[in-house]
Write a protein that holds these residues in place. Structure first.
Motif, PDB file in Angstrom:
ATOM      1  N   LEU A   1       0.855  -1.173   0.000  1.00 45.17           N
ATOM      2  CA  LEU A   1       0.000   0.000   0.000  1.00 45.17           C
ATOM      3  C   LEU A   1       0.899   1.234   0.000  1.00 45.17           C
ATOM      4  CD1 LEU A   1      -2.994   0.993   0.263  1.00 45.17           C
ATOM      5  CD2 LEU A   1      -2.533   1.208   2.718  1.00 45.17           C
ATOM      6  N   PHE A   2       0.865   1.988  -1.096  1.00 45.06           N
ATOM      7  CA  PHE A   2       1.651   3.213  -1.190  1.00 45.06           C
ATOM      8  C   PHE A   2       0.828   4.381  -0.657  1.00 45.06           C
ATOM      9  CE2 PHE A   2       3.561   0.474  -4.402  1.00 45.06           C
ATOM     10  CZ  PHE A   2       4.910   0.631  -4.130  1.00 45.06           C
ATOM     11  N   PHE A   3       1.500   5.349  -0.055  1.00 45.50           N
ATOM     12  CA  PHE A   3       0.795   6.528   0.431  1.00 45.50           C
ATOM     13  C   PHE A   3       1.605   7.788   0.139  1.00 45.50           C
ATOM     14  CE2 PHE A   3       3.020   4.565   4.024  1.00 45.50           C
ATOM     15  CZ  PHE A   3       3.721   5.623   4.610  1.00 45.50           C
ATOM     16  N   GLY A   4       0.892   8.806  -0.359  1.00 47.27           N
ATOM     17  CA  GLY A   4       1.476  10.126  -0.531  1.00 47.27           C
ATOM     18  C   GLY A   4       1.326  10.883   0.775  1.00 47.27           C
ATOM     19  N   TYR A   5       2.396  11.448   1.276  1.00 46.48           N
ATOM     20  CA  TYR A   5       2.344  12.032   2.616  1.00 46.48           C
ATOM     21  C   TYR A   5       3.089  13.360   2.691  1.00 46.48           C
ATOM     22  CZ  TYR A   5       7.178  10.415   3.452  1.00 46.48           C
ATOM     23  OH  TYR A   5       8.538  10.211   3.392  1.00 46.48           O
ATOM     24  N   ALA A   6       2.833  14.063   3.799  1.00 44.23           N
ATOM     25  CA  ALA A   6       3.476  15.334   4.158  1.00 44.23           C
ATOM     26  C   ALA A   6       2.956  16.483   3.303  1.00 44.23           C
ATOM     27  CB  ALA A   6       4.995  15.241   4.087  1.00 44.23           C
ATOM     28  N   GLU A   7       3.370  17.695   3.669  1.00 42.96           N
ATOM     29  CA  GLU A   7       2.867  18.899   3.036  1.00 42.96           C
ATOM     30  C   GLU A   7       4.016  19.720   2.461  1.00 42.96           C
ATOM     31  OE1 GLU A   7       0.655  20.773   6.158  1.00 42.96           O
ATOM     32  OE2 GLU A   7      -1.105  19.509   5.830  1.00 42.96           O
TER      33      GLU A   7
ATOM     34  N   ILE B   1       6.599   9.853  -1.004  1.00 43.73           N
ATOM     35  CA  ILE B   1       5.776   8.646  -1.076  1.00 43.73           C
ATOM     36  C   ILE B   1       6.342   7.620  -0.114  1.00 43.73           C
ATOM     37  CG2 ILE B   1       5.002   6.736  -2.541  1.00 43.73           C
ATOM     38  CD1 ILE B   1       5.104   8.643  -4.917  1.00 43.73           C
ATOM     39  N   GLY B   2       5.460   6.982   0.654  1.00 42.78           N
ATOM     40  CA  GLY B   2       5.852   5.899   1.546  1.00 42.78           C
ATOM     41  C   GLY B   2       5.109   4.632   1.185  1.00 42.78           C
ATOM     42  N   SER B   3       5.401   3.562   1.901  1.00 47.83           N
ATOM     43  CA  SER B   3       4.722   2.294   1.624  1.00 47.83           C
ATOM     44  C   SER B   3       4.497   1.521   2.918  1.00 47.83           C
ATOM     45  CB  SER B   3       5.525   1.442   0.640  1.00 47.83           C
ATOM     46  OG  SER B   3       6.744   0.995   1.222  1.00 47.83           O
TER      47      SER B   3
ATOM     48  N   VAL C   1       6.746  -0.306   7.423  1.00 49.89           N
ATOM     49  CA  VAL C   1       6.545   1.034   6.890  1.00 49.89           C
ATOM     50  C   VAL C   1       7.870   1.554   6.348  1.00 49.89           C
ATOM     51  CG1 VAL C   1       5.934   3.427   7.420  1.00 49.89           C
ATOM     52  CG2 VAL C   1       4.648   1.548   8.455  1.00 49.89           C
ATOM     53  N   ARG C   2       7.823   2.079   5.138  1.00 53.17           N
ATOM     54  CA  ARG C   2       9.011   2.704   4.548  1.00 53.17           C
ATOM     55  C   ARG C   2       8.644   4.119   4.115  1.00 53.17           C
ATOM     56  NH1 ARG C   2      11.257  -0.347  -0.236  1.00 53.17           N
ATOM     57  NH2 ARG C   2      13.116   0.899   0.219  1.00 53.17           N
ATOM     58  N   LEU C   3       9.516   5.064   4.376  1.00 50.62           N
ATOM     59  CA  LEU C   3       9.305   6.453   4.026  1.00 50.62           C
ATOM     60  C   LEU C   3      10.375   6.926   3.044  1.00 50.62           C
ATOM     61  CD1 LEU C   3       8.528   7.894   7.586  1.00 50.62           C
ATOM     62  CD2 LEU C   3       6.872   7.220   5.827  1.00 50.62           C
ATOM     63  N   GLY C   4      10.117   8.076   2.428  1.00 51.85           N
ATOM     64  CA  GLY C   4      11.116   8.687   1.563  1.00 51.85           C
ATOM     65  C   GLY C   4      11.466   7.868   0.347  1.00 51.85           C
ATOM     66  N   LEU C   5      10.461   7.249  -0.278  1.00 53.34           N
ATOM     67  CA  LEU C   5      10.731   6.408  -1.442  1.00 53.34           C
ATOM     68  C   LEU C   5      11.069   7.228  -2.685  1.00 53.34           C
ATOM     69  CD1 LEU C   5       7.988   3.654  -1.065  1.00 53.34           C
ATOM     70  CD2 LEU C   5      10.360   3.624  -0.265  1.00 53.34           C
TER      71      LEU C   5
END
Length: 350
Positions: free
Chosen positions: A130-136, A142-144, A154-158
């Motif tokens: 599940l990918f997620f677009g995050y932050a402002e 994009i994280g997953s 959870v992985r961040l900063g992809l």
């Protein structure tokens, strides 16, 4: 910050394109003034509508009748349904988490933290990831979330921060495995990127500024064959279709100002939605590749005003294309409405 009912239309046949908008009735009044996303569950015949401002997801049936409200979902935005329709994933922008909801019981099964200050807004499911677009602002990325394990990873900063001016809109399709599309909501000219996500980390395949003259993307949808991307954006005043993965523009679906929603059924029927001004329709319905709509719909009677005001990202089909759900309302109204456009895949008479 982003984001800015039931009516059964009479069944009529005929192959000629519609020249006037078919009207709707009042629809179902919703206890919300804004919404972020909606998802359709064909297994239980339910419609889920998320509202960032009330931290809730409304649950309605296929007739538009409200059944339940799922509460305590801080800043809930994007909704993503599992392939078997048994699980609904919800991005909690103010909760820094992904909520996992059982679609049969409409209750939360689990909640997975994505990290303090991440603010996940947008979701897209690719296989067990599940990918997620995050932050402002320009810190967005994009994280997953890797599903299927007892403790999902959870992985961040992809992707590098600064590629997008806010949490990017995301789109995937089971018929386009390994492809993730990301679009920028806030920039003019618009920005689309296509990533190969079949490996450990996303690899940029195509990045394009102002594809087809686009600016400020509102919505993305991938066709059932996985070969084309449909977009809605503030400009141009039509809905373009881009080939995947190279984003070559192949077709345009005529609409008017200002395109703000797009949805495609598993049959390939396309709903092109706009924030229209009367007498223009709010929704244009197309067969894949067609030059003219087979039907148009006005949501004005659902609001009681001259303009229907389809909401951003306010369209969703049942997979078989027999119903199209729309979220309608005006900025000065305290309540949105849920409109059910039945037999949407059948053309109206000339």
């Amino acid at each position: 910050m982003l984001l800015t009912l039931v009516v059964l239309l009479g069944l009529s046949l005929g192959a000629a394109p519609a020249t006037h908008a078919a009207s709707t009735d009042e629809g179902t009044v919703l206890p919300i003034a804004y919404h972020c996303d909606l998802a359709v569950d064909p297994l239980h015949e339910r419609v889920f509508v998320s509202d960032y401002t009330t931290d809730s997801v409304l649950v309605a049936d296929y007739q538009g009748r409200l059944i339940r409200t799922i509460k305590n979902l801080p800043g809930v935005c994007d909704l993503e349904l599992s392939a078997d329709s048994r699980t609904l994933y919800a991005a909690l922008a103010l909760g820094d988490a992904i909520s996992v909801i059982d679609t049969g019981t409409a209750r939360q099964r689990a909640r997975y933290a994505t990290g303090v200050g991440t603010a996940p807004f947008h979701l897209a499911l690719s296989g067990r990831t599940l990918f997620f677009g995050y932050a402002e602002q320009w810190e967005a990325s994009i994280g997953s979330l890797t599903l299927g394990a007892s403790t999902p990873k959870v992985r961040l900063g992809l992707i590098p921060e600064g590629d997008f001016s806010g949490a990017p809109l995301l789109a995937t399709s089971p018929t386009a495995p390994g492809i993730l599309v990301a679009g920028d909501q806030n920039t003019s000219p618009g920005h689309l990127s296509v990533y190969n996500v079949s490996g450990e980390s996303p690899v940029l395949h195509t990045a394009m500024r102002q594809p087809g003259g686009s600016a400020n993307f509102s919505d993305l949808a991938i066709t059932p064959d996985g070969e084309r991307l449909l977009t809605a954006s503030g400009a141009p005043y039509h809905h373009p279709s881009f080939r995947l993965p190279d984003l070559a523009e192949e077709h345009t679906y005529g609409s008017t100002s200002y395109p703000n929603a797009v949805a495609v059924s598993s049959r390939g029927d396309i709903a092109a939605g706009v924030n229209s001004i009367e007498p223009d329709p709010d929704v244009y319905l197309y067969r894949a590749g067609a030059d003219s709509p087979y039907r148009t719909v006005s949501l004005a009677p659902a609001t009681g005003f001259d303009a229907g005001y389809l909401r951003h990202r306010g369209l969703a089909w049942t997979p078989d294309g027999t119903r199209l759900f729309a979220i309608s309302g005006r900025n000065d109204e305290a309540h949105l409405r849920l409109v059910v456009i039945s037999s949407a895949h059948l053309p109206t008479a000339a």
